[in-house]
Motif scaffolding. Structure first.
Motif, short mmCIF file in Angstrom:
data_model
loop_
_atom_site.label_atom_id
_atom_site.label_comp_id
_atom_site.label_asym_id
_atom_site.label_seq_id
_atom_site.Cartn_x
_atom_site.Cartn_y
_atom_site.Cartn_z
N VAL A 38 7.77 6.69 26.40
CA VAL A 38 7.48 8.06 26.78
C VAL A 38 8.72 8.91 26.54
O VAL A 38 9.81 8.60 27.04
CB VAL A 38 7.06 8.16 28.26
CG1 VAL A 38 6.80 9.62 28.65
CG2 VAL A 38 5.82 7.32 28.50
N VAL A 39 8.56 9.99 25.75
CA VAL A 39 9.64 10.93 25.50
C VAL A 39 9.19 12.30 25.99
O VAL A 39 8.10 12.77 25.64
CB VAL A 39 9.98 11.01 23.99
CG1 VAL A 39 11.02 12.10 23.73
CG2 VAL A 39 10.49 9.66 23.50
N ARG A 40 10.02 12.93 26.80
CA ARG A 40 9.69 14.24 27.35
C ARG A 40 10.54 15.31 26.68
O ARG A 40 11.76 15.18 26.62
CB ARG A 40 9.90 14.26 28.87
CG ARG A 40 9.00 13.30 29.60
CD ARG A 40 9.15 13.41 31.10
NE ARG A 40 8.29 12.45 31.79
CZ ARG A 40 7.01 12.67 32.06
NH1 ARG A 40 6.45 13.82 31.74
NH2 ARG A 40 6.29 11.75 32.67
N GLY A 41 9.87 16.37 26.20
CA GLY A 41 10.58 17.52 25.69
C GLY A 41 10.74 18.54 26.79
O GLY A 41 10.62 18.23 27.98
N GLU A 42 10.99 19.79 26.41
CA GLU A 42 11.15 20.85 27.41
C GLU A 42 9.86 21.06 28.20
O GLU A 42 9.89 21.29 29.41
CB GLU A 42 11.54 22.16 26.72
CG GLU A 42 12.92 22.11 26.07
CD GLU A 42 13.22 23.39 25.32
OE1 GLU A 42 12.37 24.32 25.35
OE2 GLU A 42 14.28 23.47 24.69
N GLY A 43 8.74 21.00 27.51
CA GLY A 43 7.46 21.18 28.18
C GLY A 43 6.39 20.30 27.62
O GLY A 43 5.20 20.55 27.81
N SER A 44 6.79 19.27 26.90
CA SER A 44 5.83 18.39 26.23
C SER A 44 6.10 16.95 26.61
O SER A 44 7.19 16.59 27.04
CB SER A 44 5.94 18.54 24.71
OG SER A 44 7.23 18.16 24.26
N VAL A 45 5.06 16.13 26.42
CA VAL A 45 5.17 14.69 26.65
C VAL A 45 4.62 13.99 25.41
O VAL A 45 3.50 14.28 24.98
CB VAL A 45 4.38 14.24 27.89
CG1 VAL A 45 4.45 12.72 28.05
CG2 VAL A 45 4.91 14.94 29.14
N VAL A 46 5.42 13.09 24.86
CA VAL A 46 4.99 12.31 23.70
C VAL A 46 5.02 10.84 24.09
O VAL A 46 6.01 10.34 24.62
CB VAL A 46 5.92 12.55 22.49
CG1 VAL A 46 5.50 11.66 21.31
CG2 VAL A 46 5.91 14.01 22.09
N VAL A 47 3.91 10.15 23.86
CA VAL A 47 3.80 8.73 24.14
C VAL A 47 3.62 8.03 22.80
O VAL A 47 2.68 8.33 22.06
CB VAL A 47 2.63 8.41 25.08
CG1 VAL A 47 2.58 6.91 25.38
CG2 VAL A 47 2.73 9.22 26.37
N GLY A 48 4.54 7.12 22.49
CA GLY A 48 4.48 6.47 21.19
C GLY A 48 4.77 5.00 21.26
O GLY A 48 5.31 4.49 22.25
N ASP A 49 4.42 4.32 20.19
CA ASP A 49 4.71 2.90 20.09
C ASP A 49 6.20 2.72 19.85
O ASP A 49 6.85 3.52 19.19
CB ASP A 49 3.91 2.30 18.94
CG ASP A 49 3.96 0.78 18.96
OD1 ASP A 49 3.05 0.18 19.56
OD2 ASP A 49 4.91 0.21 18.40
#
Length: 259
Positions: A38-49
């Motif tokens: 899980v990587v969090r940006g300023e207002g986003s969430v990205v879930v990746g392998d």
């Protein structure tokens, strides 16, 4: 890569999500598969392998840029983006009816998130990645994947309108396929309908370009806020035009923009 080629690559991530092909999946847990990052940006969430961890921070930055662009035109959206290792995994996460339903796509939207197909995404230009991600997040923000709220030309055209905002791409080159037809004296006689957006159509690029330029026409003549108000309304109520008058104005706009 030339802009026309980039446009065709961008198109790969912009196919409409209809109930027959892709259904919005049930809410997924925050980490939808073992070993996800899980990587969090300023207002986003990205879930990746974990295998594609190097791309996740870049994707979060793009999602944040898309969020700001959408907020400036439409309103707030909180990007949640899933980036699995394979296209087959992406199809499952999107609730697609088999991998064939997502062939050729770079990303797609469900009711509350965007699922990236790594194979298609890898083929996009830098600008194309931004446009595709923004386009799909517009669908999340507007609820377009629920279907039936607005005409498809408006849903897809508005997502392109926001996606291309601020990119500086030349209209004639970005809409190269439609521009060739217009220069040859061939103009569409009606706005595109749902059947025109079916994957694999011979004029699919032109159909998306027609929808995009219809939204550019509304924004240029009536203002961007009128384009937003068109959601949930109709051209007569919002713009004071009959359907025939709107079509005639759009056709004239195509001539001016593309000839």
């Amino acid at each position: 890569m030339s802009v026309p080629q980039g446009r065709r690559a961008v198109l790969a991530g912009m196919l409409a999500l209809t109930g027959a092909a892709l259904a919005a999946s049930a809410p997924l847990p925050a980490v939808p598969w073992p070993g996800a990052v899980v990587v969090r940006g300023e207002g986003s969430v990205v879930v990746g392998d974990r295998a594609v961890a190097g791309l996740l921070a870049d994707l979060a930055a793009r999602a944040d840029r898309a969020r700001r662009r959408i907020a400036a035109i439409w309103g707030p959206v909180r990007p949640v983006v899933l980036f699995p290792e394979t296209d087959a995994q992406a199809a499952v996460l999107a609730g697609a009816s088999g991998i064939a339903a997502t062939r050729g796509l770079a990303a797609l939207a469900t009711a509350d998130r965007v699922v990236v197909l790594p194979g298609g995404y890898a083929r996009l230009s830098e600008v194309g990645r931004d446009v595709v991600l923004t386009h799909e997040l517009v669908h999340v923000a507007t609820g377009a994947t629920r279907g039936g709220r607005v005409p498809m030309w408006l849903s897809e055209g508005f997502a392109d309108y926001v996606g291309y905002a601020g990119t500086g791409l030349d209209v004639r080159r970005a809409a190269a396929e439609l521009a060739r037809e217009v220069r040859a004296g061939v103009l569409p006689d009606r706005l595109p309908g749902p059947a025109d957006f079916a994957p694999g159509g011979a004029r699919l690029a032109q159909v998306y370009e027609e929808a995009w330029l219809a939204c550019r026409y509304v924004a240029a003549r009536f203002g961007e806020r009128a384009l937003v108000r068109l959601y949930g309304s109709d051209v007569e109520t919002t713009l004071g035009l009959t359907a025939a008058e709107f079509t005639a104005g759009w056709r004239d706009h195509l001539r001016k923009e593309l000839a």
